[in-house]
Enzyme design. Structure first.
Site: not given
Ligand code: IMP
Ligand code: MG
Length: 175
Positions: A44, A98-99, A102, A104, A106, A151, A164
């Site tokens: 991402g 990071e992209d 969300d 948190g 990850t 999303f 992407r």
């Molecule tokens: P987390 O572990 O929930 O914080 O998720 C992080 C990962 O989920 C990001 O690095 C994205 O790859 C994916 N992600 C979370 N929200 C979105 C979104 O709105 N669009 C696309 N990918 C997302």
């Molecule tokens: Mg990601």
């Protein structure tokens, strides 16, 4: 039956460019000429990192790692390292790029893992932040845009590996 998706532009190409320039200046000021190991989280980050690191004019190295998160249920995120760094980060100032942050989960996993490698400092830069979705409390040092619980795709972010390549961030409207 195929699900229809409509995309609605949320952050334009111009808005991204302007914000990333400012973010670059903020990061430069923070490190004040110290060498920085920029670490991108694949896939991402690829466009964001490419644009951001061109705003950093100091001594910068770039490396990538790959993570995948599986979400069996909405409440649990199991994160796995799919590709590791090629360089040693011990004693270095590390900036994770990071992209989106969300839930948190990850980032929490990544911070914990990289801390064991004893960097001089560890900071997080994310293009997008969805604070209302947080399940793990993680500190974001540099953030491009804080967004609502939508999303989004484009500028590196995908929906099943698509979109992407879009030069802007769009909200996906599922209908
Ligand atoms: P987390 O572990 O929930 O914080 O998720 C992080 C990962 O989920 C990001 O690095 C994205 O790859 C994916 N992600 C979370 N929200 C979105 C979104 O709105 N669009 C696309 N990918 C997302
Ligand atoms: Mg990601």
């Amino acid at each position: 039956m195929t699900k229809q998706q409509t995309l609605k532009v949320m952050i334009s190409e111009e808005q991204l460019a302007e914000r990333i320039q400012a973010l670059g200046a903020e990061i430069q000021a923070h490190y004040n000429g110290e060498p920085v190991a920029v670490i991108g989280v694949l896939k991402g980050c690829f466009l964001f990192l490419a644009d951001l690191c061109r705003e950093l004019h100091e001594d910068v190295t770039v490396d990538f790692l790959g993570l995948s998160s599986y979400r069996g249920t909405a409440s649990t995120g199991v994160v796995r390292l799919t590709s590791d760094l090629k360089v040693d980060i011990q004693g270095r100032h590390v900036l994770i790029v990071e992209d989106i942050v969300d839930t948190g989960l990850t980032m929490q996993y990544l911070l914990k893992m990289l801390k064991t490698r004893e960097p001089a400092s560890l900071a997080v830069c994310t293009l997008l932040d969805k604070p209302s979705r947080r399940k793990a409390s993680v500190h974001v040092d540099f953030c491009g845009f804080s967004i609502q619980d939508r999303f989004v795709v484009g500028y590196g972010l995908d929906l099943d590996e698509r979109y992407r390549n879009l030069p802007y961030i769009a909200e996906v409207l599922f209908d």
